[in-house]
Motif scaffolding. Structure first.
Motif, mmCIF file in Angstrom:
data_model
loop_
_atom_site.group_PDB
_atom_site.id
_atom_site.type_symbol
_atom_site.label_atom_id
_atom_site.label_comp_id
_atom_site.label_asym_id
_atom_site.label_seq_id
_atom_site.Cartn_x
_atom_site.Cartn_y
_atom_site.Cartn_z
ATOM 1 N N ALA A 71 76.947 38.416 72.974
ATOM 2 C CA ALA A 71 76.878 39.672 72.221
ATOM 3 C C ALA A 71 75.729 40.540 72.732
ATOM 4 O O ALA A 71 75.872 41.749 72.897
ATOM 5 N N ALA B 1 76.707 42.041 76.005
ATOM 6 C CA ALA B 1 77.680 43.128 75.805
ATOM 7 C C ALA B 1 76.967 44.373 75.289
ATOM 8 O O ALA B 1 77.241 45.495 75.723
ATOM 9 N N TYR B 2 76.022 44.156 74.379
ATOM 10 C CA TYR B 2 75.283 45.278 73.777
ATOM 11 C C TYR B 2 74.479 46.026 74.847
ATOM 12 O O TYR B 2 74.482 47.257 74.917
ATOM 13 N N SER C 288 82.485 41.270 66.270
ATOM 14 C CA SER C 288 83.434 41.942 67.172
ATOM 15 C C SER C 288 83.347 41.338 68.576
ATOM 16 O O SER C 288 84.372 41.111 69.235
ATOM 17 N N ALA C 289 82.117 41.088 69.016
ATOM 18 C CA ALA C 289 81.945 40.496 70.348
ATOM 19 C C ALA C 289 82.599 39.111 70.397
ATOM 20 O O ALA C 289 83.240 38.746 71.388
ATOM 21 N N ALA D 292 81.567 40.070 78.972
ATOM 22 C CA ALA D 292 80.594 40.920 78.270
ATOM 23 C C ALA D 292 80.473 42.285 78.922
ATOM 24 O O ALA D 292 80.356 43.307 78.255
ATOM 25 N N ILE E 239 83.256 44.983 77.914
ATOM 26 C CA ILE E 239 83.484 45.364 76.518
ATOM 27 C C ILE E 239 83.024 46.799 76.285
ATOM 28 O O ILE E 239 81.947 47.195 76.714
ATOM 29 N N ILE F 3 84.326 47.816 70.085
ATOM 30 C CA ILE F 3 83.430 47.308 69.046
ATOM 31 C C ILE F 3 83.554 48.188 67.789
ATOM 32 O O ILE F 3 83.696 47.689 66.672
#
Ligand SMILES: Nc1nc2c(ncn2[C@@H]2O[C@H](COP(=O)(O)OP(=O)(O)OP(=O)(O)O)[C@@H](O)[C@H]2O)c(=O)[nH]1
Length: 508
Positions: A44, A47-48, A182-183, A193, A196, A201
């Motif tokens: 996560a 991905a963020y 969501s991840a 990741a 995404i 999201i």
């Protein structure tokens, strides 16, 4: 860099979508793909970070797609068929089509025609058990609905849809519990990741939030029951009650409980495992209509004329949905056109034009009043063929003088499409308002006969406690759900994924 929702991947330019063969259905989910919580957090975070970097890069070079979302073009994109579309003579047998199009739809005349949602729900005698009462109330509802299956007495809404398009670059995406959830959902589907998108999201968080009421009702009860040992009759009744309350419907509830019982009667299953098993049952149900299909995903075919006929009672969200799909298609690199064939209401044509302007998609409309919708469709197909359009979205009336007229009109429109575009890929999609729950199903059955439905678009899933109706739709109609809507904004409709829907419905 736009995110292509039909293909679930980024593309560098909306003008150059990847070839069709690159499209893939969402990979099947297996338990082994679930990642543990430490890995999940790292996933996560990664991905963020990637999303933040992409957002920073996007601020430097603003993409045309985002500009489209935020600002309607100054010049209206609407094309009136009288000026720009080379009209071909209407087919000679149009009147013959009309004459033969009458459908054998029977209606009862001795019950009120209104589908007014504020009508008090019929109540069953209180000496019945919960389940008997639910069944009796449902029966009464269905009977009312059969009578007024199509006509909905509502004041005409003349104001254009007010929408709140999501301004992606204005969004501050929080790294919160919703992000991590969501991840996780995306990771479980095999996503990387770095691939995404902020849109995914944002959508998953919205979907989860929208299904919150339904989820809380079902999940709290289920968690208290399953995993407490083999299911006894009292537990079964409680599960049934929870599902019925979420408008899953009697048929689908029976199936779910029966399947669940087979496993849980025999063995002691820990709660998490029992819920995972339930999720699998629901996913299989939702995907059942697609068993013969080569792919679970739903996208217009490139370099071909795809015609999607959008039907449904007025107020279900047809016009809004057409606007949202046209926006998705435009962003995903499809040449798109809208045919405004809801000529019964002048406001409907105006409304669809506004959506066309917002999404930058041309609208073929007829400026005359009460013009023949089949003629608009005829012109729209001619325009689509002349421009090598890939997706033609056809808006249709949801209300006419009476139900038979409406069904006749839909049949006629359908015949024109079949005749004028015999090689087109035709989808006939019914827009259903999820807040109507089971009440929407009878409407669907009636439309199905006239429009040869191939799928359903479920709208207004945000904020309803009746999200379980998705299961009833699939079980009772045998039709796949193709899109779901969870809000009034331009970005609030996405292609349906059974995996994501079930996770949003059952993940606490
Ligand atoms: N909350 C919510 N509202 C929605 C959604 N989809 C549509 N609506 C709203 O529902 C109302 C009716 O939508 P329309 O698109 O006008 O419905 P229609 O079926 O075209 O109805 P007519 O134009 O009367 O034929 C509008 O206020 C929309 O903004 C959704 O997913 N969530």
């Amino acid at each position: 860099m736009a995110f292509n929702w039909f293909q679930r991947q980024y593309q560098n330019s909306s003008d150059t979508p990847p070839p069709q063969e690159q499209q893939e259905a969402t990979p099947p989910v297996t338990q082994t793909e679930q990642i543990d919580s430490t890995d999940l957090l790292a996933f996560a975070k990664s991905a963020y970070k990637n999303i933040q970097e992409k957002q920073k890069a996007a601020q430097v070079e603003t993409t045309p797609e985002v500009a489209n979302v935020e600002a309607a073009p100054e010049e209206p994109a609407t094309v009136e068929n009288t000026t720009t579309v080379a009209r071909e003579p209407a087919p000679d047998n149009l009147s013959e089509v009309t004459a033969t199009a009458a459908l054998e739809v029977t209606y009862s005349n001795d019950v009120p025609e209104s589908l007014d949602q504020t009508t008090p729900e019929p109540t069953a005698p209180s000496n019945l058990s919960f389940l008997e009462r639910a069944a009796a109330e449902r029966q009464a509802k269905q009977e009312r609905l059969i009578a007024g299956a199509i006509e909905v007495e509502q004041p005409e809404v003349v104001t254009p849809a007010t929408t709140t398009a999501t301004a992606l670059d204005e969004e501050v995406l929080a790294f919160d519990e919703g992000f991590v959830w969501s991840a996780e959902v995306l990771a479980a589907q095999g996503r990387r990741a770095e691939d995404i998108s902020v849109e995914e999201i944002t959508w998953l968080k919205k979907l989860r939030q929208g299904l919150g009421k339904t989820r809380r009702n079902i999940l709290n009860q289920l968690k208290a029951i399953v995993g407490q040992g083999p299911l006894n009759q009292a537990a079964v009744s409680e599960i049934e009650a929870a599902l019925l309350q979420a408008d899953v419907g009697v048929e689908a509830t029976d199936y779910i409980v029966h399947t669940l019982q087979k496993k849980l009667l025999a063995e002691v299953t820990p709660p998490e495992e029992a819920i995972a098993y339930l999720k699998q049952i629901l996913r299989d149900m939702l995907d059942a209509p697609l068993q013969q299909a080569s792919s679970l995903s739903f996208a217009p075919e490139k370099e071909t004329l795809n015609i999607w006929l959008i039907t449904g009672v007025n107020g279900a969200g047809k016009t809004t949905t057409i606007g949202k799909i046209s926006h998705l298609a435009q962003k995903s690199g499809y040449k798109c056109l809208i045919g405004a064939a809801d000529t019964f209401r002048a406001a409907a044509v105006e409304q669809v034009k506004v959506w066309g302007q917002r999404s930058g998609v041309e609208v073929i409309a007829n400026p005359g009043k009460n013009t023949d919708p089949a003629a608009v469709v005829f012109d729209a197909i001619a325009a689509a063929q002349a421009r090598e359009t890939e997706l033609l979205l056809v808006d249709t009336a949801g209300r006419l003088q009476n139900k038979k007229n409406l069904m006749d009109e839909l049949s006629k429109v359908r015949r024109i499409i079949d005749k004028k575009a015999p090689h087109a890929k035709i989808e006939s999609l019914l827009v259903l308002d999820a807040t109507l729950g089971q009440n929407g199903l009878r409407q669907a059955q009636v439309f199905s006969q006239a429009a040869q439905l191939t799928g359903v678009i479920l709208t207004k899933l945000d904020g309803t406690a009746k999200g379980g109706v998705a299961l009833a739709v699939v079980q009772q109609l045998g039709l796949p759900i193709r899109f779901i809507g969870a809000g009034e904004g331009m970005e609030d409709l996405r292609p349906f994924s059974s995996y994501e829907f079930v996770e949003a419905l059952l993940s606490g």
